[in-house]
Design a protein around this motif. Structure first.
Motif, PDB file in Angstrom:
ATOM      1  N   PRO A 120       0.839  -1.196   0.000  1.00 19.87           N
ATOM      2  CA  PRO A 120       0.000   0.000   0.000  1.00 19.87           C
ATOM      3  C   PRO A 120       0.878   1.252   0.000  1.00 19.87           C
ATOM      4  CG  PRO A 120      -0.744  -1.547   1.679  1.00 19.87           C
ATOM      5  CD  PRO A 120       0.563  -2.062   1.139  1.00 19.87           C
ATOM      6  N   ALA A 123       2.889   2.924   2.991  1.00 21.27           N
ATOM      7  CA  ALA A 123       3.416   2.095   4.072  1.00 21.27           C
ATOM      8  C   ALA A 123       4.910   2.311   4.286  1.00 21.27           C
ATOM      9  CB  ALA A 123       3.117   0.620   3.802  1.00 21.27           C
ATOM     10  N   THR A 124       5.635   2.663   3.238  1.00 22.78           N
ATOM     11  CA  THR A 124       7.075   2.839   3.383  1.00 22.78           C
ATOM     12  C   THR A 124       7.439   4.311   3.610  1.00 22.78           C
ATOM     13  OG1 THR A 124       7.146   2.895   0.981  1.00 22.78           O
ATOM     14  CG2 THR A 124       7.760   0.831   2.022  1.00 22.78           C
ATOM     15  N   GLN A 126       7.875   6.290   6.257  1.00 21.06           N
ATOM     16  CA  GLN A 126       8.889   6.700   7.239  1.00 21.06           C
ATOM     17  C   GLN A 126      10.313   6.488   6.715  1.00 21.06           C
ATOM     18  OE1 GLN A 126      10.981   4.391   9.260  1.00 21.06           O
ATOM     19  NE2 GLN A 126      12.110   6.273   9.700  1.00 21.06           N
ATOM     20  N   PRO A 127      10.652   5.281   6.227  1.00 22.44           N
ATOM     21  CA  PRO A 127      12.018   5.116   5.706  1.00 22.44           C
ATOM     22  C   PRO A 127      12.333   6.088   4.571  1.00 22.44           C
ATOM     23  CG  PRO A 127      10.944   2.988   5.951  1.00 22.44           C
ATOM     24  CD  PRO A 127       9.909   4.019   6.236  1.00 22.44           C
TER      25      PRO A 127
ATOM     26  N   TYR B  24      11.985   0.366  -2.062  1.00 27.31           N
ATOM     27  CA  TYR B  24      11.068  -0.709  -1.683  1.00 27.31           C
ATOM     28  C   TYR B  24      11.698  -1.692  -0.703  1.00 27.31           C
ATOM     29  CZ  TYR B  24       8.079   1.000  -5.416  1.00 27.31           C
ATOM     30  OH  TYR B  24       7.285   1.790  -6.204  1.00 27.31           O
ATOM     31  N   PRO B  27      13.337  -0.028   2.588  1.00 34.97           N
ATOM     32  CA  PRO B  27      12.240   0.527   3.398  1.00 34.97           C
ATOM     33  C   PRO B  27      11.331  -0.539   4.004  1.00 34.97           C
ATOM     34  CG  PRO B  27      12.492   1.824   1.425  1.00 34.97           C
ATOM     35  CD  PRO B  27      13.431   0.661   1.279  1.00 34.97           C
ATOM     36  N   ILE B  28      11.002  -1.574   3.244  1.00 35.60           N
ATOM     37  CA  ILE B  28      10.100  -2.586   3.804  1.00 35.60           C
ATOM     38  C   ILE B  28      10.771  -3.334   4.958  1.00 35.60           C
ATOM     39  CG2 ILE B  28       8.919  -4.770   3.302  1.00 35.60           C
ATOM     40  CD1 ILE B  28       8.354  -3.516   0.506  1.00 35.60           C
ATOM     41  N   VAL B  31      10.651  -1.072   7.886  1.00 33.95           N
ATOM     42  CA  VAL B  31       9.312  -1.024   8.467  1.00 33.95           C
ATOM     43  C   VAL B  31       9.073  -2.247   9.348  1.00 33.95           C
ATOM     44  CG1 VAL B  31       6.860  -1.236   7.898  1.00 33.95           C
ATOM     45  CG2 VAL B  31       8.276   0.456   6.721  1.00 33.95           C
ATOM     46  N   PHE B 258       8.785   7.025  15.123  1.00 35.23           N
ATOM     47  CA  PHE B 258       9.040   6.182  13.956  1.00 35.23           C
ATOM     48  C   PHE B 258       8.737   4.711  14.206  1.00 35.23           C
ATOM     49  CE2 PHE B 258      12.324   9.176  11.774  1.00 35.23           C
ATOM     50  CZ  PHE B 258      11.294  10.065  11.522  1.00 35.23           C
ATOM     51  N   ASN B 262       5.923   2.664  12.163  1.00 36.90           N
ATOM     52  CA  ASN B 262       6.214   1.496  11.343  1.00 36.90           C
ATOM     53  C   ASN B 262       5.451   0.263  11.786  1.00 36.90           C
ATOM     54  OD1 ASN B 262       7.746   2.840   9.532  1.00 36.90           O
ATOM     55  ND2 ASN B 262       9.699   2.429  10.568  1.00 36.90           N
ATOM     56  N   ALA B 265       2.447   0.832   9.873  1.00 34.36           N
ATOM     57  CA  ALA B 265       2.697   0.508   8.471  1.00 34.36           C
ATOM     58  C   ALA B 265       2.695  -1.001   8.248  1.00 34.36           C
ATOM     59  CB  ALA B 265       4.015   1.111   8.012  1.00 34.36           C
ATOM     60  N   ILE B 269       0.470  -3.150   5.630  1.00 32.97           N
ATOM     61  CA  ILE B 269       0.939  -4.088   4.605  1.00 32.97           C
ATOM     62  C   ILE B 269       0.227  -5.426   4.750  1.00 32.97           C
ATOM     63  CG2 ILE B 269       2.941  -5.397   3.790  1.00 32.97           C
ATOM     64  CD1 ILE B 269       4.662  -2.945   4.551  1.00 32.97           C
TER      65      ILE B 269
END
Lengths: 279, 291
Positions: A120, A123-124, A126-127, B24, B27-28, B31, B258, B262, B265, B269
């Protein structure tokens, strides 16, 4: 027999009513904005359904003269165009490799790239926010360019891979026979033939970037670095009770998207079906 | 076989791979892992186990409200938004006069910025000068006053109205599936004496289940990521009656929580993947349509 004709007629009437309803909900809000941008503040409040009495562009001049409107427009154009072109090049290169060659790790890479479609959108966040801060790009146009490049990865890859796959391999072979290089075969033979796919993916990404709000809002802080969709939010505070100017600004921000859409209706609709994003 | 340097094939992947890793993959991973930490972005993340999740689900009611809102909006998406879009597609499939025009116009709200659309709706639902209230007053309820987005009773519906009937994506998906149905199927059915309703119900409907499923997935995921329509209108209020998970994530980030953001987040997902799995099953999307 009579009854059947009746139901047929009824179905017809209802069908047209549904279509009329969709046209109304799509157009009335926009027409209201455009019409109101030519009316005085008082007229907007007192005679909301009347047409403007005196037709002039004062509100538009006022908006265009405002400190940051033109720089916001410039930002939007620069950011959307740059990120779309770079992204198109990146994803065309990858799509070409995926479409025409076999190599180690091809399957797993393609699956990984495709899976990004399932994440979605925010969702990423923050990073990405931290990445932009760490690299010192916060509150710059480059930050948005870089983030927007990443936005269309999976969908563009699907669209472009499909177009490269439909280009016959015999063409490439003939070119290699003539001792064309790998890059030449890609750039002079395949890229021009993938025009339709490039247009579809490009328009899809451009519209997405032009309209993007979330990252635009989160990654900029100063008024002159904002894009139009983000600036709009601040205009509403700035103009608070000057509805005429606000509606003029709304018209100016929405108009380019609508015009691009009118020019490229087929591609936009096509991209929705093949990409199935946004909604 | 012609000759080319194999290195080029890999080189062409590199830019996309870099984008993938930066925006991607890393970051994933961030998270998923920092969801288990307390982290403000300045100090190093501190591992705190499931504390974020515990706080989210037991101490703070925002996630509960967000999930309930998501459930309600998903039901609206599945039972009003998607059926309405499909209905328009079925009507257009008959090619009535002006259907191309309607299809073109229906797309317009989807090509303009969602933020502009949200702001337009903020004015449509405005108490004093709003189109809706003026219309109601015109109908004879001359002292009608409601500030839709700021009234606890109506805010949720007002937000829903900014998207529920704008179902052009559903329409286009279903329409392209309908147009792909071989004509012989309909001819054969007519010869066998099937009525139009039967053709729709027995032939068309099962054959478009793939696009219906896609439409449900897309519109429910759009509810998970819905941001501008809330942030620029009600900001989640009044109280937290229109709060959702995207606004919650945003609030976590700008408050430099943060780790907590996350964790939110991560839930997001998982929800996205869950929606995909459930819908694929319900619509039997993994089974071929024609066989």
């Amino acid at each position: 027999m009579k009854a059947e004709q009746w139901t047929r007629g009824l179905v017809r009437v209802i069908s047209y009513l549904v279509l009329l309803f969709t046209v109304c909900i799509s157009l009335v809000p926009l027409l209201w904005i455009v019409v109101s941008s030519f009316k005085s503040n008082k007229a907007i409040l007192n005679t909301p359904f009347a047409l403007p009495t005196d037709f002039n562009f004062h509100a538009y001049y006022a908006v265009l003269k405002m400190n940051n409107f033109l720089s916001n427009t410039f930002n939007s154009v620069l950011i959307s165009v740059t990120s779309t072109l770079v992204a198109l090049l990146f994803y065309a290169l990858a799509a070409y490799s995926f479409a025409k060659f076999d190599f180690i790790g091809k399957r797993i890479l393609f699956i990984l790239f495709s899976v990004t479609l399932l994440i979605p959108g925010h969702a990423t966040a923050q990073p990405i926010f931290s990445f932009i801060n760490i690299t010192g790009l916060y509150d710059t146009r480059l930050a948005l360019i870089v983030v927007y490049i990443s936005a269309g990865l999976a969908v563009s890859l699907f669209i472009l891979r499909a177009s490269f796959m439909s280009i016959p391999k015999e063409l490439d072979e003939a070119a290699y026979m003539e001792s064309a290089s790998f890059w030449q075969v890609f750039f002079y033979i395949n890229l021009p033939l993938a025009k339709a796919g490039l247009a579809t993916a490009g328009i899809l990404m451009f519209l997405g970037n032009w309209n993007e709000f979330f990252y635009g809002f989160m990654l900029t802080s100063s008024a002159e670095n904002r894009t139009l969709p983000v600036a709009l939010q601040f205009f509403t505070e700035q103009f608070s009770y000057n509805y005429t100017q606000l509606f003029a600004a709304l018209t100016l921000v929405t108009l380019p998207s609508i015009m691009l859409y009118m020019v490229a209706q087929e591609q936009v609709q096509q991209s929705v079906v093949s990409g199935g994003v946004k909604g | 076989m012609y000759k080319y340097n194999k290195r080029w094939v890999y080189l062409f992947i590199v830019p996309t791979l870099i984008v993938f890793l930066t925006f991607y993959f890393v970051p994933i991973l961030t998270v998923f892992t920092t969801g288990f930490t307390e982290w403000n972005g300045f100090n190093a993340p501190k591992f705190i186990g499931l504390a974020n999740y515990k706080m989210m689900f037991f101490d703070d009611n925002s996630i509960t409200v967000s999930l309930i809102n998501l459930l309600k909006w998903s039901l609206i998406a599945a039972f009003i938004h998607v059926p309405f879009g499909a209905l328009v597609a079925f009507i257009m499939y008959k090619r009535p006069v002006g259907w191309r025009f309607v299809r073109g116009v229906f797309m317009i709200p989807n090509v303009i910025a969602v933020s502009a659309w949200a702001i337009i709706y903020r004015f449509i639902f405005n108490d004093q000068m709003g189109l809706l209230n003026n219309f109601i007053r015109k109908l004879g309820f001359s002292d009608f006053h409601t500030n839709w987005f700021f009234d606890r009773q109506y805010a949720f519906s007002a937000i829903s109205l900014t998207w529920v009937f704008y179902a052009v994506i559903v329409t286009l998906l279903v329409l392209s599936d309908l147009m792909a149905i071989p004509r012989e199927l309909h001819e054969a059915a007519t010869i066998d004496g099937a009525t139009e309703a039967q053709i729709h119900w027995r032939i068309n409907f099962p054959l478009i289940r793939g696009s219906l499923g896609t439409a449900v997935i897309l519109s429910v995921i759009a509810r998970i990521t819905m941001f501008e329509a809330i942030f620029l209108t009600t900001k989640g209020g009044p109280g937290n009656s229109t709060y959702n998970i995207s606004v919650m994530l945003y609030d976590g980030i700008i408050n430099y929580q943060f780790g907590y953001a996350n964790a939110v987040a991560t839930v997001m997902i998982i929800l996205g993947i869950g929606v995909l799995a459930i819908t694929t099953k319900v619509f039997k999307m993994n089974k071929s349509v024609y066989n």
